[in-house]
Design a protein around this motif. Structure first.
Motif, mmCIF file in Angstrom:
data_model
loop_
_atom_site.group_PDB
_atom_site.id
_atom_site.type_symbol
_atom_site.label_atom_id
_atom_site.label_comp_id
_atom_site.label_asym_id
_atom_site.label_seq_id
_atom_site.Cartn_x
_atom_site.Cartn_y
_atom_site.Cartn_z
ATOM 1 N N PRO A 1 -2.411 -5.481 -31.588
ATOM 2 C CA PRO A 1 -1.684 -5.564 -32.858
ATOM 3 C C PRO A 1 -0.206 -5.960 -32.742
ATOM 4 C CG PRO A 1 -3.085 -3.619 -32.836
ATOM 5 C CD PRO A 1 -3.120 -4.193 -31.448
ATOM 6 N N VAL A 2 0.426 -5.796 -31.593
ATOM 7 C CA VAL A 2 1.837 -6.188 -31.442
ATOM 8 C C VAL A 2 1.979 -7.611 -30.902
ATOM 9 C CG1 VAL A 2 2.619 -3.801 -31.141
ATOM 10 C CG2 VAL A 2 2.085 -5.190 -29.129
ATOM 11 N N TRP A 3 0.859 -8.306 -30.703
ATOM 12 C CA TRP A 3 0.863 -9.639 -30.091
ATOM 13 C C TRP A 3 1.802 -10.620 -30.805
ATOM 14 C CZ3 TRP A 3 -1.458 -14.296 -31.968
ATOM 15 C CH2 TRP A 3 -1.513 -15.322 -31.037
ATOM 16 N N LEU A 4 1.831 -10.610 -32.125
ATOM 17 C CA LEU A 4 2.699 -11.549 -32.849
ATOM 18 C C LEU A 4 4.186 -11.212 -32.707
ATOM 19 C CD1 LEU A 4 0.724 -12.435 -36.084
ATOM 20 C CD2 LEU A 4 1.462 -13.991 -34.279
ATOM 21 N N HIS A 5 4.497 -10.058 -32.155
ATOM 22 C CA HIS A 5 5.891 -9.683 -31.896
ATOM 23 C C HIS A 5 6.293 -10.006 -30.456
ATOM 24 C CE1 HIS A 5 6.137 -7.637 -35.754
ATOM 25 N NE2 HIS A 5 4.933 -7.156 -35.495
ATOM 26 N N GLU A 6 5.325 -10.449 -29.666
ATOM 27 C CA GLU A 6 5.580 -10.812 -28.278
ATOM 28 C C GLU A 6 5.830 -12.314 -28.187
ATOM 29 O OE1 GLU A 6 2.638 -7.443 -26.322
ATOM 30 O OE2 GLU A 6 1.960 -9.523 -26.416
ATOM 31 N N TYR A 7 6.421 -12.743 -27.069
ATOM 32 C CA TYR A 7 6.688 -14.175 -26.891
ATOM 33 C C TYR A 7 5.408 -15.003 -26.995
ATOM 34 C CZ TYR A 7 11.477 -13.170 -25.335
ATOM 35 O OH TYR A 7 12.784 -12.775 -25.263
ATOM 36 N N ALA A 8 4.283 -14.471 -26.515
ATOM 37 C CA ALA A 8 3.020 -15.208 -26.598
ATOM 38 C C ALA A 8 2.652 -15.503 -28.052
ATOM 39 C CB ALA A 8 1.905 -14.420 -25.918
ATOM 40 N N GLY A 9 2.743 -14.519 -28.905
ATOM 41 C CA GLY A 9 2.429 -14.722 -30.316
ATOM 42 C C GLY A 9 3.458 -15.576 -31.029
ATOM 43 N N LEU A 10 4.720 -15.351 -30.705
ATOM 44 C CA LEU A 10 5.787 -16.151 -31.314
ATOM 45 C C LEU A 10 5.686 -17.618 -30.898
ATOM 46 C CD1 LEU A 10 8.702 -13.598 -30.894
ATOM 47 C CD2 LEU A 10 7.558 -14.247 -33.033
ATOM 48 N N SER A 11 5.263 -17.853 -29.652
ATOM 49 C CA SER A 11 5.099 -19.241 -29.209
ATOM 50 C C SER A 11 4.009 -19.935 -30.016
ATOM 51 C CB SER A 11 4.783 -19.309 -27.713
ATOM 52 O OG SER A 11 3.458 -18.888 -27.450
ATOM 53 N N LEU B 1 3.404 -19.405 -33.183
ATOM 54 C CA LEU B 1 4.025 -19.800 -34.450
ATOM 55 C C LEU B 1 4.833 -21.086 -34.279
ATOM 56 C CD1 LEU B 1 5.154 -16.298 -35.775
ATOM 57 C CD2 LEU B 1 3.072 -17.581 -36.326
ATOM 58 N N ALA B 2 5.535 -21.208 -33.153
ATOM 59 C CA ALA B 2 6.275 -22.445 -32.864
ATOM 60 C C ALA B 2 5.301 -23.614 -32.715
ATOM 61 C CB ALA B 2 7.117 -22.275 -31.613
ATOM 62 N N LYS B 3 4.164 -23.360 -32.063
ATOM 63 C CA LYS B 3 3.167 -24.421 -31.893
ATOM 64 C C LYS B 3 2.597 -24.850 -33.244
ATOM 65 C CE LYS B 3 -0.499 -23.540 -29.361
ATOM 66 N NZ LYS B 3 -1.473 -23.467 -28.247
ATOM 67 N N PHE B 4 2.397 -23.899 -34.158
ATOM 68 C CA PHE B 4 1.933 -24.270 -35.501
ATOM 69 C C PHE B 4 2.940 -25.186 -36.200
ATOM 70 C CE2 PHE B 4 -0.878 -20.255 -36.012
ATOM 71 C CZ PHE B 4 -1.944 -20.908 -35.423
ATOM 72 N N ALA B 5 4.219 -24.908 -36.020
ATOM 73 C CA ALA B 5 5.248 -25.778 -36.610
ATOM 74 C C ALA B 5 5.160 -27.182 -36.012
ATOM 75 C CB ALA B 5 6.635 -25.177 -36.392
ATOM 76 N N LEU B 6 4.987 -27.258 -34.701
ATOM 77 C CA LEU B 6 4.838 -28.572 -34.058
ATOM 78 C C LEU B 6 3.563 -29.272 -34.518
ATOM 79 C CD1 LEU B 6 5.970 -27.661 -30.422
ATOM 80 C CD2 LEU B 6 7.209 -29.098 -32.066
ATOM 81 N N LEU B 7 2.496 -28.524 -34.716
ATOM 82 C CA LEU B 7 1.250 -29.118 -35.212
ATOM 83 C C LEU B 7 1.412 -29.640 -36.637
ATOM 84 C CD1 LEU B 7 -1.369 -26.600 -33.789
ATOM 85 C CD2 LEU B 7 -1.131 -29.015 -33.181
ATOM 86 N N GLY B 8 2.186 -28.924 -37.459
ATOM 87 C CA GLY B 8 2.475 -29.425 -38.799
ATOM 88 C C GLY B 8 3.207 -30.753 -38.756
ATOM 89 N N TRP B 9 4.174 -30.856 -37.856
ATOM 90 C CA TRP B 9 4.904 -32.114 -37.661
ATOM 91 C C TRP B 9 3.942 -33.196 -37.176
ATOM 92 C CZ3 TRP B 9 9.368 -32.637 -33.515
ATOM 93 C CH2 TRP B 9 9.958 -33.889 -33.626
ATOM 94 N N PHE B 10 3.047 -32.825 -36.240
ATOM 95 C CA PHE B 10 2.043 -33.750 -35.710
ATOM 96 C C PHE B 10 1.206 -34.336 -36.848
ATOM 97 C CE2 PHE B 10 -2.233 -34.608 -34.201
ATOM 98 C CZ PHE B 10 -2.038 -35.304 -33.013
ATOM 99 N N LEU B 11 0.773 -33.486 -37.758
ATOM 100 C CA LEU B 11 -0.063 -33.946 -38.866
ATOM 101 C C LEU B 11 0.716 -34.809 -39.855
ATOM 102 C CD1 LEU B 11 -2.095 -30.693 -39.524
ATOM 103 C CD2 LEU B 11 -2.920 -32.807 -38.465
#
Length: 123
Positions: free
Chosen positions: A67-77, A79-89
């Motif tokens: 449950p804390v995964w989205l607060h860790e660098y792995a989860g936050l990364s 979210l950054a990848k989703f932003a890059l994927l949005g740009w990709f699309l």
């Protein structure tokens, strides 16, 4: 496996499910990359859906299991990848550069030491 008080959760067969989702995800990555490099018009839509669906399923399992995964660098990364994927699309001309950037970014975070990936923001 931690207890039900918000720690790590698991279920029988979870490991094999993650292995199969990773295999599907890599097949999607290869298909999208092949489409960008070889096919006029870009990647085959089926590979894009395979890539996105398997990635979302793996993220959902990680978030459910820890449950804390989205607060860790792995989860936050992610979210950054989703932003890059949005740009990709949104930006067809930047897709080749973004494909390779997202690929390298993903590999770095996937294979970084656990002490880094599971560190929480601000710690």
């Amino acid at each position: 496996m931690k207890d039900a008080s918000g720690g790590y959760r698991d279920f029988p067969g979870r490991r094999w499910l993650v292995v199969m989702l990773r295999a599907a995800h890599i097949a999607g990555v290869v298909g999208v990359g092949a489409g960008l490099l070889a096919q006029p018009g870009g990647p085959v839509v089926g590979f894009v859906w395979l890539l996105v669906a398997s990635g979302l399923a793996m993220a959902a399992l990680d978030a459910w299991s820890n449950p804390v995964w989205l607060h860790e660098y792995a989860g936050l990364s992610l979210l950054a990848k989703f932003a890059l994927l949005g740009w990709f699309l949104a930006d067809e001309s930047a897709r080749p550069m973004l494909f390779w950037s997202i690929l390298v970014f993903s590999v770095i975070f996937a294979h970084a030491p656990a002490s880094f990936r599971h560190r929480r923001l601000g710690r």
